[in-house]
Structure formats: C-alpha cells, structure tokens
Scaffold this motif. Structure first.
Motif, mmCIF file in Angstrom:
data_model
loop_
_atom_site.group_PDB
_atom_site.id
_atom_site.type_symbol
_atom_site.label_atom_id
_atom_site.label_comp_id
_atom_site.label_asym_id
_atom_site.label_seq_id
_atom_site.Cartn_x
_atom_site.Cartn_y
_atom_site.Cartn_z
ATOM 1 N N ASN A 18 0.802 -1.230 0.000
ATOM 2 C CA ASN A 18 0.000 0.000 0.000
ATOM 3 C C ASN A 18 0.834 1.279 0.000
ATOM 4 O O ASN A 18 0.315 2.344 -0.293
ATOM 5 N N SER A 19 2.106 1.196 0.388
ATOM 6 C CA SER A 19 2.945 2.402 0.448
ATOM 7 C C SER A 19 4.393 2.055 0.158
ATOM 8 O O SER A 19 4.782 0.876 0.178
ATOM 9 N N ASP A 20 5.194 3.105 -0.094
ATOM 10 C CA ASP A 20 6.626 2.901 -0.361
ATOM 11 C C ASP A 20 7.359 2.397 0.875
ATOM 12 O O ASP A 20 8.378 1.706 0.766
ATOM 13 N N LEU A 21 6.828 2.746 2.064
ATOM 14 C CA LEU A 21 7.439 2.290 3.318
ATOM 15 C C LEU A 21 7.353 0.771 3.431
ATOM 16 O O LEU A 21 8.317 0.106 3.846
ATOM 17 N N GLU A 22 6.204 0.213 3.042
ATOM 18 C CA GLU A 22 6.039 -1.255 3.070
ATOM 19 C C GLU A 22 6.994 -1.920 2.085
ATOM 20 O O GLU A 22 7.562 -2.974 2.374
ATOM 21 N N VAL A 23 7.160 -1.300 0.917
ATOM 22 C CA VAL A 23 8.075 -1.858 -0.092
ATOM 23 C C VAL A 23 9.507 -1.874 0.443
ATOM 24 O O VAL A 23 10.225 -2.871 0.309
ATOM 25 N N SER A 24 9.921 -0.767 1.090
ATOM 26 C CA SER A 24 11.277 -0.703 1.648
ATOM 27 C C SER A 24 11.482 -1.750 2.744
ATOM 28 O O SER A 24 12.585 -2.259 2.929
ATOM 29 N N ARG A 25 10.402 -2.073 3.468
ATOM 30 C CA ARG A 25 10.474 -3.112 4.518
ATOM 31 C C ARG A 25 10.703 -4.491 3.893
ATOM 32 O O ARG A 25 11.342 -5.351 4.491
ATOM 33 N N PHE A 26 10.176 -4.713 2.681
ATOM 34 C CA PHE A 26 10.259 -6.025 2.031
ATOM 35 C C PHE A 26 11.314 -6.070 0.926
ATOM 36 O O PHE A 26 11.277 -6.980 0.099
ATOM 37 N N GLU A 27 12.227 -5.113 0.890
ATOM 38 C CA GLU A 27 13.280 -5.130 -0.135
ATOM 39 C C GLU A 27 14.149 -6.374 0.024
ATOM 40 O O GLU A 27 14.624 -6.678 1.115
ATOM 41 N N GLY A 28 14.349 -7.081 -1.084
ATOM 42 C CA GLY A 28 15.157 -8.306 -1.063
ATOM 43 C C GLY A 28 14.363 -9.561 -0.774
ATOM 44 O O GLY A 28 14.921 -10.667 -0.794
ATOM 45 N N ALA A 29 13.055 -9.408 -0.516
ATOM 46 C CA ALA A 29 12.212 -10.582 -0.222
ATOM 47 C C ALA A 29 11.984 -11.393 -1.492
ATOM 48 O O ALA A 29 11.897 -10.843 -2.594
ATOM 49 N N SER A 30 11.901 -12.722 -1.333
ATOM 50 C CA SER A 30 11.697 -13.601 -2.494
ATOM 51 C C SER A 30 10.215 -13.659 -2.850
ATOM 52 O O SER A 30 9.361 -13.783 -1.967
ATOM 53 N N ILE A 31 9.921 -13.548 -4.138
ATOM 54 C CA ILE A 31 8.539 -13.637 -4.648
ATOM 55 C C ILE A 31 8.491 -14.730 -5.709
ATOM 56 O O ILE A 31 9.531 -15.190 -6.178
ATOM 57 N N ARG A 32 7.278 -15.100 -6.094
ATOM 58 C CA ARG A 32 7.131 -16.190 -7.062
ATOM 59 C C ARG A 32 5.848 -15.995 -7.840
ATOM 60 O O ARG A 32 4.861 -15.484 -7.299
ATOM 61 N N THR A 33 5.846 -16.399 -9.097
ATOM 62 C CA THR A 33 4.615 -16.361 -9.897
ATOM 63 C C THR A 33 3.906 -17.699 -9.776
ATOM 64 O O THR A 33 4.501 -18.684 -9.333
ATOM 65 N N VAL A 34 2.654 -17.738 -10.212
ATOM 66 C CA VAL A 34 1.865 -18.979 -10.134
ATOM 67 C C VAL A 34 2.485 -20.049 -11.026
ATOM 68 O O VAL A 34 2.436 -21.245 -10.712
ATOM 69 N N SER A 35 3.082 -19.632 -12.142
ATOM 70 C CA SER A 35 3.714 -20.591 -13.058
ATOM 71 C C SER A 35 5.042 -21.128 -12.534
ATOM 72 O O SER A 35 5.616 -22.030 -13.124
ATOM 73 N N GLY A 36 5.556 -20.561 -11.414
ATOM 74 C CA GLY A 36 6.754 -21.099 -10.761
ATOM 75 C C GLY A 36 8.027 -20.322 -11.016
ATOM 76 O O GLY A 36 9.109 -20.776 -10.622
ATOM 77 N N ILE A 37 7.939 -19.143 -11.643
ATOM 78 C CA ILE A 37 9.145 -18.329 -11.902
ATOM 79 C C ILE A 37 9.475 -17.541 -10.641
ATOM 80 O O ILE A 37 8.650 -16.783 -10.142
ATOM 81 N N ARG A 38 10.683 -17.729 -10.109
ATOM 82 C CA ARG A 38 11.090 -17.063 -8.873
ATOM 83 C C ARG A 38 11.647 -15.676 -9.154
ATOM 84 O O ARG A 38 12.172 -15.427 -10.240
ATOM 85 N N GLY A 39 11.501 -14.803 -8.144
ATOM 86 C CA GLY A 39 11.982 -13.440 -8.313
ATOM 87 C C GLY A 39 12.328 -12.795 -6.988
ATOM 88 O O GLY A 39 12.307 -13.440 -5.935
ATOM 89 N N GLN A 40 12.633 -11.477 -7.041
ATOM 90 C CA GLN A 40 13.047 -10.736 -5.842
ATOM 91 C C GLN A 40 12.545 -9.301 -5.929
ATOM 92 O O GLN A 40 12.546 -8.696 -6.999
#
Length: 342
Positions: free
Chosen positions: A112-134
């Motif tokens: 919801n905000s840039d502050l939340e994004v800065s808190r999660f910088e470097g966190a691992s994310i993933r798509t439904v098809s299985g492609i990993r990201g950051q």
C-alpha cells in the motif's frame, strides 16, 4: 476449533481459557492451526495461572450436566511457561504485473505504500507458473506501493505474483476460574464463556451467511499462445538436430499419391500371400489375448478364495487371543479382589 473456550483442569485448579493451537515446523517455528489435527499431537497456548512442567491437563468443552454426547475434549501435559509465545500465521501477499521487460517487471497491488516496499526489499517472490523473483525498489510514479522486481525468466501479463510471509497471532488473555468445585448443585452458579454456535442454538438465531465465503465455480479462460515462428535466416544457421522437421500439410496430392500402381501376376501372388500371412498372424494374436484374459480371471478368483481363507483364519486366531486375554484379566481381577478382602 481454535479460539473456542475450554475448561482446563490442571492439578487442583479448574478454569476457563481460550487456547490457540499450533504445530512446530522443522525450523522451530510455531505455525497456527485452525483446527486440532486428526490422529496427531499439537501445541495449545493459553492464558492461565502458573503450573509446574509435566503436570497433567484435562480439557472439557462444556460443564453443563445435561449433555447427551459428553466427552473429554483434550488431554495433555504442561511443557513450558512464558510471558508470551511466538505463534505465526501464513499470509500471502498478491500482486499483478503492469509493465514487463526482459527479466524485470513493475508489480502493483501487493503493498500500500513505499514504506512497506522498503520493509520487504530483497524478499523472495514467485509467480503462479513457478518463476522465482526478488523485490528490488519502490517506484516513484504510479500507484503507491508499486515496485520493481527481477525474475529468473520473462513473465506474462496473465501471471499472478505472490509473496509468502508470516504474521504473529495475538493470544487471548482470558482467565475465568471455576468457583464451584465442591458445590452440591454441580455446575449451577458458575457461568462460562459460550461460543457463537451455542449462543445461536440457545437464542434460535439464524446463521449469518457471508456471500463472499460461498464457493463459486472458477471459470478461467485458457491462454492462447502464438505459434513459434523461426525466420529462414536463423533456420539456415541452426544445426540439423535443432531444425524444425515438421513438413507442412499439402492441400494438393503429390505425384506419389496420384500415381496408380499396376501389379503383374507374380507381384499379385506375392501380395495375396502376404495378406493371408497377416490375417493368420492377427488371428493368432487375438486368440492369445483372449486366453491371457481368461487365465487372469481364473487367477484372480483363486487369489480371492485364498484371501477369504486367510481372513477367516486370522479372525479365528484373534478371537482365540482375545478370549485368552479376557480369561487372564478375569483371573487378575479375582486375585486383586481376594487381596482387597483379606
């Protein structure tokens, strides 16, 4: 169910509290459980007085005397005492891509905000098809909470991106001691907390139905991908093993399909002979298959009879064992009664 009030009996204390159920993962994390697992142990964290470890616990759902299906809700042992226990709950943050480049994409809707994004910088994310990201950095323009992310491969606009997180669960600080331990009237005079289902039954109020909680059939449009087109220049440069070998279907029949084959007498004789051989071979294969199926059925019948006989023998053995154990138990009880009388 989690957060249902239970009456706990620990030593000489009896009180009502609200437990939170959890299970311990391999990394020592206590994961929140909505219901107690079937045929398994779990942890119950609740607010109450201090009790020494290894003390036996007994839990009852209701204390009223007119329950038809009365049962003990839970039994256990005190493991640990502390001011607070970290129990966490799984939370999935979902976002959608707005712009896609080669291996990077702009994601919106996850924060919801840039502050939340800065808190999660470097966190691992993933798509439904299985492609990993950051998660990389927040975007200055666009919807607040949008960020730039890098992936292992190029993602699609239809892909949903999610981030797995854990959020802490707050314990309910509720303690209601049972005050009528030795009352002649039983549970009269003490009133405990009731769950929502009991209150609805007592007051005959209809169950609230949330339309968002009703399961609906999911209709997804199948994605249509464009055919891979390899340019002629690239095809020429490719090695023979990598070249596409699917010949396009011809609308018109070629010379080989159109031409009429005229056989002479010798060729006709050979052709008829080969046809006769093939029919004989096919007939033999058919008969062999039928015989195999028949033998399989006979074998299955024999195995079923053997299993029935074995099951009957096992049942008889079990009966014999239980009878002998029952006789031994009776003998022990008789000996105990004699010792008690003397």
């Amino acid at each position: 169910k989690c957060n249902d009030p239970l009456v706990f009996s620990i030593g000489w204390r009896r009180f009502q509290s609200i437990p939170t159920f959890s299970t311990e993962d391999q990394n020592g994390r206590h994961r929140y459980l909505k219901y107690t697992p079937e045929h398994m142990h779990c942890f119950a964290t609740f607010y109450g007085p201090q009790c020494p470890p290894n003390t036996g616990i007994l839990a009852i759902q209701r204390m009223t005397g007119n329950i038809t299906g009365f049962r003990i809700a839970a039994t256990g042992v005190v493991l640990e005492l502390n001011a607070s226990f970290p129990v966490v709950k799984k939370l999935k943050l979902v976002g959608t891509p707005t712009k896609i480049y080669k291996n990077t994409a702009f994601i919106t809707g996850m924060f919801n905000s840039d502050l939340e994004v800065s808190r999660f910088e470097g966190a691992s994310i993933r798509t439904v098809s299985g492609i990993r990201g950051q998660v990389k950095k927040a975007l200055r323009e666009g919807q607040p909470g949008s960020f730039r992310a890098t992936f292992e491969d190029k993602i699609l606009r239809s892909d949903i991106v999610f981030c797995r997180t854990w959020m802490p669960v707050e314990m309910k600080e509720y303690y209601n001691p049972v005050t009528n331990h030795l009352a002649a009237t039983g549970t009269d005079g003490w009133y405990g907390m009731k769950n929502k289902a009991l209150l609805q039954l007592e007051t005959n109020t209809p169950i609230e139905v949330n339309p968002d909680s009703i399961y609906k059939p999911i209709e997804r449009t199948e994605p249509k991908f464009r055919k891979l087109k390899v340019s002629k220049k690239l095809e020429e440069a490719l090695p023979f093993a990598s070249k596409p070998k699917d010949e396009p279907k011809r609308k018109r029949k070629g010379y080989l399909q159109k031409r009429a084959v005229v056989m002479d007498t010798a060729e006709k004789k050979k052709f008829t002979f080969l046809q006769a051989l093939n029919t004989i071979r096919n007939e033999k294969v058919k008969i062999r298959k039928q015989k195999k199926e028949e033998s399989k059925l006979e074998k299955a019948k024999k195995n079923a009879k053997k299993e029935e006989a074995l099951a009957a023998a096992r049942k008889a053995n079990k009966k014999r064992q239980y009878r002998a154990e029952g006789k031994k138990e009776k003998m022990r009880e008789a000996k105990r009664a004699k010792v008690g009388n003397s």
